[in-house]
Design a protein around this motif. Structure first.
Motif, mmCIF file in Angstrom:
data_model
loop_
_atom_site.group_PDB
_atom_site.id
_atom_site.type_symbol
_atom_site.label_atom_id
_atom_site.label_comp_id
_atom_site.label_asym_id
_atom_site.label_seq_id
_atom_site.Cartn_x
_atom_site.Cartn_y
_atom_site.Cartn_z
ATOM 1 N N LYS A 367 0.834 -1.202 0.000
ATOM 2 C CA LYS A 367 0.000 0.000 0.000
ATOM 3 C C LYS A 367 0.876 1.263 0.000
ATOM 4 O O LYS A 367 0.535 2.275 -0.601
ATOM 5 C CB LYS A 367 -0.910 -0.026 1.224
ATOM 6 N N SER A 383 -9.922 -8.503 -0.318
ATOM 7 C CA SER A 383 -10.300 -7.089 -0.286
ATOM 8 C C SER A 383 -9.290 -6.216 0.466
ATOM 9 O O SER A 383 -9.174 -5.033 0.196
ATOM 10 C CB SER A 383 -11.678 -6.932 0.327
ATOM 11 N N ASP A 384 -8.525 -6.806 1.402
ATOM 12 C CA ASP A 384 -7.597 -5.938 2.148
ATOM 13 C C ASP A 384 -6.313 -5.649 1.373
ATOM 14 O O ASP A 384 -5.452 -4.919 1.837
ATOM 15 C CB ASP A 384 -7.256 -6.561 3.515
ATOM 16 N N GLU A 386 -4.344 -3.752 -1.163
ATOM 17 C CA GLU A 386 -4.426 -2.529 -1.965
ATOM 18 C C GLU A 386 -3.041 -2.171 -2.473
ATOM 19 O O GLU A 386 -2.056 -2.336 -1.776
ATOM 20 C CB GLU A 386 -4.921 -1.355 -1.109
ATOM 21 N N HIS A 388 -0.354 0.730 -4.097
ATOM 22 C CA HIS A 388 -0.114 2.167 -4.029
ATOM 23 C C HIS A 388 -0.468 2.781 -5.391
ATOM 24 O O HIS A 388 -1.143 3.797 -5.483
ATOM 25 C CB HIS A 388 1.363 2.417 -3.692
ATOM 26 N N GLU A 411 -10.068 -3.738 -11.355
ATOM 27 C CA GLU A 411 -10.641 -2.877 -10.322
ATOM 28 C C GLU A 411 -9.609 -2.568 -9.235
ATOM 29 O O GLU A 411 -9.679 -1.562 -8.558
ATOM 30 C CB GLU A 411 -11.902 -3.517 -9.718
ATOM 31 N N LYS A 412 -8.646 -3.492 -9.025
ATOM 32 C CA LYS A 412 -7.581 -3.238 -8.043
ATOM 33 C C LYS A 412 -6.778 -2.018 -8.465
ATOM 34 O O LYS A 412 -6.274 -1.276 -7.644
ATOM 35 C CB LYS A 412 -6.622 -4.431 -7.965
ATOM 36 N N GLY A 413 -6.567 -1.912 -9.768
ATOM 37 C CA GLY A 413 -5.824 -0.754 -10.251
ATOM 38 C C GLY A 413 -6.725 -0.125 -11.272
ATOM 39 O O GLY A 413 -6.857 -0.655 -12.362
ATOM 40 N N GLN A 414 -7.377 0.978 -10.945
ATOM 41 C CA GLN A 414 -8.292 1.591 -11.898
ATOM 42 C C GLN A 414 -7.522 1.833 -13.191
ATOM 43 O O GLN A 414 -6.592 2.614 -13.223
ATOM 44 C CB GLN A 414 -8.831 2.915 -11.338
#
Length: 696
Positions: A367, A383-384, A386, A388, A411-414
């Motif tokens: 993150k 889901s946890d 993420e 950077h 979706e993890k990385g738009q």
């Protein structure tokens, strides 16, 4: 795009609106997947019968179908039940017999009264020197004979649908076929001399000879093109929408890449260089990358993938490489570690094994952006987790990574770019059908220094020699895979086959020398068995096909495949690619059980002659057909009614180019040709595509 165009309504009406189709016939047709007049049109005849009238059957090449006018002679009823009822007939020059079994005499006397003239059509054969026609297809009075088509199309039938009904239904459906505006590229139509859609349908249902029912007949080719074009339009619309989703612009500085390239002992192949150029161009554009990297076993996909990840890092972001299993993720990690060290980037792994505080630390580092490149299994989706700044996701497509997972990942990385890697060489036509929404890069050269693998075909009767060969290789410090076949679908018997072989080899080569891995083992045991083989503790690994996926043991130089004749070509090619990864020359022994079928022999010989996965895949496609090649059930391959992917591979590529060109000039399909293309999408039931236009 409110709804189906009105001129297509008659084609989508009920089947019972067709001549000669009642409720019962409609039910039977539904079993063939024919539910509307439109489907009747698309169920083209597969053969044609020449029913042109002859003066006499004299001189006809028998057996053949003949149509001739005769005078009916004497009736000779059957002597016993179920025997032959014979009727003597004469044409203008000679005589023959009509033969009926299980016949009712009174009925035959009514339709073939002695002395009458009749036109008969059917298969005439010689039997004990006498020409006879058993159960003629047609018996009509001469004044009604004009109703017989000179060339009769033959349709695929089902219980309860006769040729007559099928013919009548098709003729009736043709009267509903409207004139439609042209959606195909005009230059293509002119060059191939194709008829328009309606004329093509008319011609396809009125073949004048065998050439007219072949895939290359202009009318058929045109209709096949329509199917492929509609399919490619759907994929191109999906691609257009995908690319509209704004991507992130990642421009690499080349600094980290040049460090890695400088440390290699060889130069990348032309194919690798080309692939990297295509990928970096995609990453630097605003559209989102959705690319397939297709490479044969040992073509060096890992390097290309890693350089792509470095572009993400150079641009200030992160990259992730997804693998289907723990073993493969660890292997990617091993393969990438030395490269990451050269580049000076932080590489980590995240799998289901990471627990507690250790996992928390990794998630936090990710993150913060302290981890540049992550290798992971689907644990990355939790889901946890993420990032950077995720720029690139690479998916190792061994496990049929579906569109849905591609979405989750993005979706993890738009807007992260996506690169899917597959080690299964797929012939181009199939790649376009299955991945037509993606751009494709192909690695079709082997990096220098890979030694060719010697492939030999041996009968199981020579088992002792094979084992002796193994023993001497092991004494030289070499390792070996021994693959047991999946004999039938039941896991139990596969297991016994593998366990039996395991016991016998242990008895012959020593207990510690042989390991076993199969699908039924708990994952931890499987990992342990693989690890023991990777570290060289065990010398021979007996396995069911679980090992075809990506395992890397450079010291393994022998691959024995038992009952190789029952494996598919692609699978054999993948298995063979597990050896030949080190410095030493390697061998692959294909063991077969005699007698070999022609197909089995041909498959094994192709493998012996070539290591080119694309050539092997093309052969596989010709031999097995498209559906089998990627398992139709989960292949995502569309079912085409007319187009033939094996024989019309070139047409698919043309359709893709045309579809993309049409959309780039007319993204909303509003031009005349665009409007015509919308009609085609309705005609081809491409509802998905229609939704994409109306939303888009």
């Amino acid at each position: 795009m409110s709804g189906r165009p009105e001129k297509l309504f008659p084609l989508f009406a009920g089947l019972e609106t067709l001549d000669g189709v009642g409720p019962k016939t409609a039910q039977h047709m539904a079993q063939l997947g024919i539910e509307s007049p439109r489907d009747v049109l698309y169920a083209l005849p597969y053969a044609v019968v020449d029913r042109r009238r002859r003066e006499t059957v004299q001189g006809a090449d028998l057996p053949s179908i003949v149509t001739v006018e005769v005078t009916v002679g004497t009736h000779r009823p059957a002597r016993n039940r179920g025997g032959a009822y014979r009727i003597h007939v004469e044409d203008s020059q000679t005589d023959f017999q009509l033969v009926f079994f299980h016949a009712r005499g009174d009925y035959l006397k009514k339709i073939l009264p002695q002395g009458a003239r009749r036109v008969v059509s059917g298969k005439l054969e010689l039997f004990d020197g006498m020409a006879q026609m058993v159960h003629p297809d047609h018996i009509v009075p001469p004044e009604e004979a004009a109703g017989l088509p000179e060339f009769e199309p033959v349709y695929h039938l089902t219980q309860g649908v006769s040729q007559k009904i099928a013919y009548k239904a098709a003729q009736s459906a043709l009267t509903r076929a409207p004139e439609l505006a042209e959606w195909a590229d005009p230059t293509q139509v002119a060059r191939q001399n194709w008829p328009d859609w309606r004329s093509a349908m008319q011609a396809a249902h009125h073949p004048k000879g065998a050439d007219d029912v072949a895939p290359f007949a202009p009318a058929r080719e045109r209709l096949a093109y329509d199917e492929l074009f509609a399919h490619q339009l759907t994929l191109a619309l999906a691609r257009q929408r995908e690319r509209k989703a704004r991507g992130i612009v990642s421009i690499g500085s080349g600094q980290l890449q040049s460090k890695v390239l400088g440390s290699l002992s060889y130069r990348p192949t032309g194919a690798q260089t080309r692939a990297i150029e295509e990928i970096s161009a995609d990453m630097s554009s605003e559209a989102r990358m959705n690319r397939l990297l297709q490479g044969d076993v040992g073509a060096g996909k890992t390097l290309v993938g890693f350089l792509a990840l470095l572009i993400a890092v150079e641009a200030g972001g992160q990259g992730v490489m997804m693998a289907p299993t723990e073993i493969l993720a660890r292997q990617h990690l091993e393969g990438l570690r030395p490269l990451a060290e050269e580049a000076g980037v932080v590489l980590e792994i995240l799998t289901g094994r990471d627990k507690g505080s250790e996992r928390r630390a990794k998630v936090e580092a990710l993150k913060r952006g302290d981890i540049h490149i992550l290798v992971g299994t689907h644990a990355v989706f939790q889901s946890d987790v993420e990032f950077h700044d995720l720029r690139l996701a690479i998916v190792d497509e061994q496990h049929r990574f579906g569109v849905r997972q591609r979405m989750e990942l993005s979706e993890k990385g738009q807007g992260a770019d996506v690169l899917v890697m597959t080690a299964t060489p797929i012939p181009r036509s199939l790649a376009l059908a299955q991945y037509g929404d993606m751009d494709i890069s192909v690695l079709d050269e082997k990096p220098p220094g890979r030694k060719p693998i010697k492939t030999a075909i041996v009968s199981t009767q020579r088992m002792d020699e094979v084992v002796a060969h193994l023993r001497s290789a092991i004494e030289d410090g070499k390792q070996c895979y021994w693959v047991c076949p999946l004999v039938d679908e039941s896991e139990v018997s596969d297991l016994t086959a593998a366990e039996e072989r395991f016991k016998r080899l242990r008895a012959l080569l020593g207990d510690d020398a042989v390991g076993l891995v199969h699908g039924q083992m708990p994952p931890a045991e499987k990992d342990a068995a693989m690890a023991a083989f990777q570290s060289g503790q065990t010398k021979v690994l007996v396995a069911t096909t679980v090992i075809e996926v990506g395992v890397n043991v450079p010291n393994a130089t022998i691959m024995v495949i038992e009952r190789a004749e029952i494996f598919g070509l692609a699978q054999l090619h993948q298995l063979r690619g597990r050896v030949g990864r080190g410095e030493d020359a390697s061998t692959c022994l294909l063991m077969y059980q005699a007698p070999l079928s022609d197909g089995g022999r041909k498959r094994l010989e192709v493998l012996r002659e070539t290591e080119d996965g694309f050539r092997i895949a093309e052969t596989d496609l010709q031999m097995r057909g498209a559906g089998d090649l990627i398992g139709t059930a989960q292949s995502g391959l569309p079912r085409f009614r007319i187009a033939d992917l094996e024989r019309q591979a070139g047409l698919m590529a043309v359709a893709q180019t045309d579809a993309r060109a049409l959309l780039s000039g007319d993204p909303k399909l509003n031009s005349d040709r665009g409007q015509a293309a919308r009609v085609l999408l309705w005609l081809m039931k491409q509802d998905q595509a229609i939704r994409l236009i109306s939303v888009g």
